[in-house]
Design an enzyme around this catalytic site. Structure first.
Site, PDB file in Angstrom:
ATOM      1  N   ILE A  74       0.529  -0.905  -0.096  1.00 41.97           N
ATOM      2  CA  ILE A  74       0.001   0.232  -0.242  1.00 41.97           C
ATOM      3  C   ILE A  74       0.322   1.116  -0.141  1.00 41.97           C
ATOM      4  O   ILE A  74       1.671   1.429   0.226  1.00 41.97           O
ATOM      5  CB  ILE A  74      -0.900   0.244   1.418  1.00 41.97           C
ATOM      6  CG1 ILE A  74      -0.153  -0.038   2.729  1.00 41.97           C
ATOM      7  CG2 ILE A  74      -1.970  -1.144   1.335  1.00 41.97           C
ATOM      8  CD1 ILE A  74      -1.282   0.018   3.729  1.00 41.97           C
ATOM      9  N   THR A 173       5.838   2.972  -0.479  1.00 42.94           N
ATOM     10  CA  THR A 173       5.799   1.398  -0.913  1.00 42.94           C
ATOM     11  C   THR A 173       5.435   1.266   0.807  1.00 42.94           C
ATOM     12  O   THR A 173       6.270   1.199   1.704  1.00 42.94           O
ATOM     13  CB  THR A 173       5.770   0.165  -1.384  1.00 42.94           C
ATOM     14  OG1 THR A 173       7.461  -0.154  -1.240  1.00 42.94           O
ATOM     15  CG2 THR A 173       5.735   0.783  -3.019  1.00 42.94           C
ATOM     16  N   SER A 174       4.633   0.216   1.700  1.00 40.26           N
ATOM     17  CA  SER A 174       4.651  -0.644   2.048  1.00 40.26           C
ATOM     18  C   SER A 174       4.099  -1.307   2.302  1.00 40.26           C
ATOM     19  O   SER A 174       2.512  -1.786   1.483  1.00 40.26           O
ATOM     20  CB  SER A 174       4.265   0.559   3.597  1.00 40.26           C
ATOM     21  OG  SER A 174       3.814  -0.128   5.053  1.00 40.26           O
ATOM     22  N   PRO A 175       4.415  -2.515   3.236  1.00 43.39           N
ATOM     23  CA  PRO A 175       4.084  -3.818   3.736  1.00 43.39           C
ATOM     24  C   PRO A 175       2.801  -4.519   4.216  1.00 43.39           C
ATOM     25  O   PRO A 175       1.885  -5.437   4.410  1.00 43.39           O
ATOM     26  CB  PRO A 175       5.030  -4.945   3.906  1.00 43.39           C
ATOM     27  CG  PRO A 175       5.449  -3.731   4.439  1.00 43.39           C
ATOM     28  CD  PRO A 175       5.538  -2.760   4.121  1.00 43.39           C
TER      29      PRO A 175
END
Length: 206
Positions: A74, A173-175
């Site tokens: 995300i 971006t992030s996990p």
């Protein structure tokens, strides 16, 4: 034999690795400076990987492909993304790159595949700040699980198949695909999503 045209050296950013090997002040503050043991281990491991690869050279072929993974990352700053001009945002289907690119190393006819490099934009930061163990985080875990899937009877690091989950255009971006939530026990906003524009919880940063 080797030059900049056929060597790829990839570094992946994460928050659970060893410290003390970068010649920059900020990343070395938490390790209290340069750590010789860390530096030597990284150098020795890199050299051994090159030696192992060279000693196992064999004929093969390459395959290339892409696919979109919609729930693999995300945008960690969606409000900042919305500050981009509307005509710029209109060029893209998502507020984050969702494309995974795969380069597969196939063995010659009748031989087993050798491995792959998977490029996907997501930070290796799944582990929270309370983690106290050295870890390869999400990309390392992905490599471990896939290599174990291909060679279930091989111990980690002893396998012949190499699954490389490396970094792409990571940016914001992030996990943490469920989003950011307030961890404020006893507060009315505990468990609620962080405030969208300021990323705060009850007006306070976390």
């Amino acid at each position: 034999v080797y030059s900049e045209s056929n060597i790829g050296l990839v570094g992946t950013h994460q928050h659970a690795g060893v410290g003390g090997f970068l010649e920059n002040l900020l990343p070395q503050l938490t390790s209290l400076g340069f750590v010789r043991e860390t530096f030597d281990a990284i150098v020795a491991g890199t050299v051994k990987a090159v030696q192992d690869a060279h000693s196992n050279l064999s004929a093969g072929s390459l395959e290339f492909g892409t696919t979109d993974i919609l729930q693999g990352n995300i945008n960690r700053s969606p409000s900042a993304y919305l500050a981009n001009p509307a005509e710029e945002r209109a060029k893209y289907a998502h507020d984050q790159d969702k494309t995974m690119t795969l380069l597969k190393f196939k063995g010659a006819s009748g031989q087993a595949d050798r491995g792959f490099l998977s490029f996907f934009p997501v930070h290796g930061t799944s582990l929270y700040e309370n983690n106290t163990l050295v870890s390869t985080d999400n990309k390392g875990m992905a490599a471990y699980l896939y290599e174990n899937y291909v060679e279930p009877n091989s111990a980690p690091g002893k396998n012949k198949f190499v699954a490389g989950f490396v970094q792409a255009n990571v940016g914001d971006t992030s996990p943490n695909t469920l989003g950011a939530f307030c961890e404020s026990p006893g507060k009315p906003y505990n468990g609620q999503p962080c405030e969208f524009y300021q990323s705060t919880c009850g007006g306070v940063t976390q």
